[in-house]
Each structure stands twice: as C-alpha cells, then as structure tokens.
Design an enzyme around this catalytic site. Structure first.
Site, PDB file in Angstrom:
ATOM      1  N   ARG A 124      -3.971 -11.954   6.255  1.00 61.44           N
ATOM      2  CA  ARG A 124      -4.072 -10.546   5.868  1.00 61.44           C
ATOM      3  C   ARG A 124      -3.930  -9.620   7.074  1.00 61.44           C
ATOM      4  O   ARG A 124      -3.374  -8.528   6.982  1.00 61.44           O
ATOM      5  CB  ARG A 124      -5.412 -10.314   5.169  1.00 61.44           C
ATOM      6  CG  ARG A 124      -5.658  -8.873   4.695  1.00 61.44           C
ATOM      7  CD  ARG A 124      -6.981  -8.782   3.934  1.00 61.44           C
ATOM      8  NE  ARG A 124      -7.396  -7.411   3.714  1.00 61.44           N
ATOM      9  CZ  ARG A 124      -7.067  -6.683   2.644  1.00 61.44           C
ATOM     10  NH1 ARG A 124      -6.319  -7.216   1.703  1.00 61.44           N
ATOM     11  NH2 ARG A 124      -7.502  -5.436   2.512  1.00 61.44           N
ATOM     12  N   LEU A 159      -3.500  -1.175   1.466  1.00 58.05           N
ATOM     13  CA  LEU A 159      -3.849  -2.529   1.011  1.00 58.05           C
ATOM     14  C   LEU A 159      -5.116  -2.432   0.176  1.00 58.05           C
ATOM     15  O   LEU A 159      -6.096  -1.802   0.587  1.00 58.05           O
ATOM     16  CB  LEU A 159      -4.102  -3.463   2.200  1.00 58.05           C
ATOM     17  CG  LEU A 159      -2.889  -4.047   2.918  1.00 58.05           C
ATOM     18  CD1 LEU A 159      -3.307  -4.611   4.267  1.00 58.05           C
ATOM     19  CD2 LEU A 159      -2.236  -5.130   2.079  1.00 58.05           C
ATOM     20  N   SER A 160      -5.120  -3.046  -0.997  1.00 58.38           N
ATOM     21  CA  SER A 160      -6.335  -3.117  -1.797  1.00 58.38           C
ATOM     22  C   SER A 160      -7.301  -4.116  -1.173  1.00 58.38           C
ATOM     23  O   SER A 160      -6.950  -4.911  -0.299  1.00 58.38           O
ATOM     24  CB  SER A 160      -6.002  -3.531  -3.234  1.00 58.38           C
ATOM     25  OG  SER A 160      -5.282  -2.528  -3.909  1.00 58.38           O
ATOM     26  N   ALA A 161      -8.542  -4.088  -1.644  1.00 54.76           N
ATOM     27  CA  ALA A 161      -9.559  -5.009  -1.139  1.00 54.76           C
ATOM     28  C   ALA A 161      -9.194  -6.452  -1.501  1.00 54.76           C
ATOM     29  O   ALA A 161      -8.600  -6.708  -2.549  1.00 54.76           O
ATOM     30  CB  ALA A 161     -10.920  -4.651  -1.727  1.00 54.76           C
ATOM     31  N   TYR A 218      -7.189  -8.373  -4.931  1.00 51.56           N
ATOM     32  CA  TYR A 218      -6.001  -9.224  -4.912  1.00 51.56           C
ATOM     33  C   TYR A 218      -6.297 -10.622  -5.455  1.00 51.56           C
ATOM     34  O   TYR A 218      -5.461 -11.215  -6.150  1.00 51.56           O
ATOM     35  CB  TYR A 218      -5.449  -9.325  -3.493  1.00 51.56           C
ATOM     36  CG  TYR A 218      -4.711  -8.111  -3.014  1.00 51.56           C
ATOM     37  CD1 TYR A 218      -3.735  -7.494  -3.804  1.00 51.56           C
ATOM     38  CD2 TYR A 218      -4.965  -7.558  -1.761  1.00 51.56           C
ATOM     39  CE1 TYR A 218      -3.049  -6.377  -3.360  1.00 51.56           C
ATOM     40  CE2 TYR A 218      -4.278  -6.441  -1.309  1.00 51.56           C
ATOM     41  CZ  TYR A 218      -3.324  -5.851  -2.109  1.00 51.56           C
ATOM     42  OH  TYR A 218      -2.646  -4.744  -1.669  1.00 51.56           O
TER      43      TYR A 218
END
Length: 359
Positions: free
Chosen positions: A38, A63-65, A69
């Site tokens: 990540r 970016l989502s948490a 994802y």
C-alpha cells in the site's frame, strides 16, 4: 472511514491486523493484499501513514481505508477469467490487486474523472510491473484506465462480471449502475451510507445486502447548465490476446510451476507471525465513536483497559527480544526470473519472457 484496526509497522503487519479483525477472510484476498504494498501508492513524504487503517487524500489523489478495500475485495467474490470495472479507479491500487486474482484471461478496466490521477495510476502500475517480484509470482491482468465521468458511460458499452464504484451513489443513479452488470454478476458500491453488495439474479431482478456503514464523497455529476451534452465515456475494447502473448503466458506458467515444485513453499505470500498475533490478540475491537474529517467519516479511538493490556504484553515481548536472538529473514529469491535467465535462449526472447523487467 477507517481506524477499525490498529496501525501496522509495514504492509504485512497491516494485513495481519485486517485478518485478525476478520476484514480479510479468504486466502486469495490475503495473497493479493500482501503482494501489493500500500505504501507504494503514497506520495513521497506521506508513506508513514500508509499502514494506518485510514483514508488518505492529497489533491485529487485518494485512497480509501484498508478495511474498506478488504471488505470490497471479499464482497466481489473474484475468480480467474472474470471481467472487472472500477468506477472511480483512482491510484489503481484496488485494480492492481484485482488483476492478481482474475489473471491474464480476465478484463480489468477503470474509469477515473481526473486526468492527473490516471497518469499517477499508470506510473504506479508501470513501477509494479517493472520492479515488484510479486509480478512474477502471479498471472496478472493489467488494468486499463480511461479518463471520464463514470455517469457518462456510452449506452452501448459492454457489461461486466464484477463492478466497484468508489464514490457515493445517489439513489437515482442506482439503476444506471445495475445496467452495467451481467446477469450473475456482483456490484459493490456505497449507497445511502451503506457499502452494498448487489447481485444480478436475472434480466430485471437483483439481490442486495448491506456490508458496512460508510461515508463516501458523492459521485461528481457533470454540469449541463450550458446546454451542451457531456462527452460520453468510451470504455476500452474487449480485445483478444495475440498468439505471441498467449505463448508467453503459458511458457511462464509452465516455468513457474516447475520452480514451485523445485522450491516448495518459497513463493507463498502468506506468513506466520505468532508473536505479533499474540501481542495484538486483545487489540481488536470495533470503534463506535465517529468524527467527520472532510468528506470521510473517521472512527475516533477511545482509551480502554485493552490498551493497558497491550502495553504490558509489549513489555513482555521486549524482554523476550533481550534474551532470544532474532533470526533474520532470508531474502526472497525470484526463482522464475532465475529460471528464465538460465534457459539457452536468445537474450531478446528472455527479455520478452521477463516483460523487459530489469530486476
């Protein structure tokens, strides 16, 4: 949203936390998460935040948490050979992980509103293909990204087996999203503050299930005040692989199987970390206090007796480190690359089989 699991020291540590909290539940999803670091999708200077379970945004890059994802990846029920459409594909982080699962005979398309983000995603993808050993441990379906508003996809577009939308979908756009889905396909999207899984069971029938309470920024709707019709988004064509490309896929598959037989267990992307798991076994809990930060709903951690237990266990582990020598991990060897380089083939053919990777 985020903060549902403890921060990790590195990518593997983050994945351990997500597994412990049951956000990652299947081997194939775990392997994909471990294969893609990540931190590689963060800008320089921000990587220290990469392994926290929090969303991150800088300009148009978002970016989502990690917990979001992982829930998305599990809900999509990915398999080899499926077609996937990522609406709001962003950095390409999710699309790259999906590509590791659906394999070279899948379809991997993404639509992103911002041109600079598409360029950034292409840079990250190029870096993964050229420099990551994970590329050689998997059969990969390379994502293809286009710039455009995902609410303006051409009406004659093909349908997909799996779709994810990374922005909040208003109720009046729900049917628009469903039409892009094949019968038997799965659509995952945030709608009315719920991450929702929708399965198309027939031409005009769907089954829906709420997965997780979330807060996403809404989809951007194109302005029509000037009377001009917005430009339609044309998705990439469904192309057939060339004979040369097919030969490379099957040669690499055969060689990869040989190296796996010669070096059993060496290419396993899963890991065992008993000490870390024991240390965080009482750290896992769902956080129910939330605050708004920009357009994201962020859980706010609270002090608890669990935190005191963690500190005590950490001290015990520090004492163990003082008495027990730590055996360093052996460096990972790219056996597929070594096997290809050892073949009695012209250098140009070796380079082709290696996708022109330099290391």
């Amino acid at each position: 949203m985020g903060g549902a699991v403890s921060a990790g020291e590195d990518n593997d540590d983050l994945i351990d936390n997500l597994k412990e909290a049951q956000y990652i539940r299947s081997d194939r999803v775990e392997q994909a998460f471990r294969a893609i670091d990540r931190g590689d999708y963060y800008l320089d200077g921000y990587r220290d935040n990469a392994y926290k379970d929090l969303a991150w945004k800088h300009g148009n890059i978002h970016l989502s948490a990690p917990c979001i994802y992982s829930e998305v990846m599990e809900a999509l029920r990915l398999q080899q050979g499926l077609s996937f459409l990522n609406l709001g594909s962003g950095t390409g982080y999710l699309s790259t992980m999906v590509g590791l699962i659906i394999g070279p005979f899948g379809v991997n398309h993404g639509v992103e509103l911002h041109k600079d983000v598409v360029e950034y995603a292409k840079e990250r993808l190029d870096d993964f293909i050229k420099n990551s050993d994970s590329f050689d441990r998997f059969e990969f379906c390379e994502p293809h990204f286009v710039v455009g508003n995902c609410l303006e996809i051409s009406s004659d577009s093909h349908q997909y087996d799996r779709i994810y939308c990374g922005a909040g979908v208003q109720k009046d756009h729900e049917n628009y999203m469903k039409i892009l889905l094949k019968v038997g396909g799965i659509l995952v999207m945030p709608i009315e503050d719920q991450l929702t899984q929708i399965i198309r069971t027939g031409q005009s029938s769907w089954e829906s299930k709420n997965i997780l309470a979330v807060s996403f920024a809404p989809l951007v709707q194109q302005s029509r005040t000037d009377g001009c019709k917005p430009e339609a988004v044309v998705l990439p064509p469904l192309s057939v692989r060339s004979l040369q490309d097919l030969a490379r896929i099957y040669i690499r598959r055969t060689l990869r199987n040989l190296t796996n037989e010669e070096h059993p267990g060496r290419n396993n992307t899963q890991r065992s970390s008993q000490k870390r798991k024991r240390r965080r076994c009482r750290r896992r809990r769902r956080i129910n206090t939330y605050v708004f930060v920009g357009n994201q709903l962020i859980p706010q951690p609270m002090d608890s007796e669990e935190d005191e237990c963690i500190e005590e266990e950490s001290k015990e582990d520090e004492q163990e480190k003082d008495t027990e020598p730590v055996k360093p991990e052996e460096p990972r060897v790219n056996h597929l690359r070594d096997k290809i380089l050892s073949l009695p083939l012209p250098e140009s053919l070796k380079a082709y089989l290696l996708f022109y990777r330099e290391k």
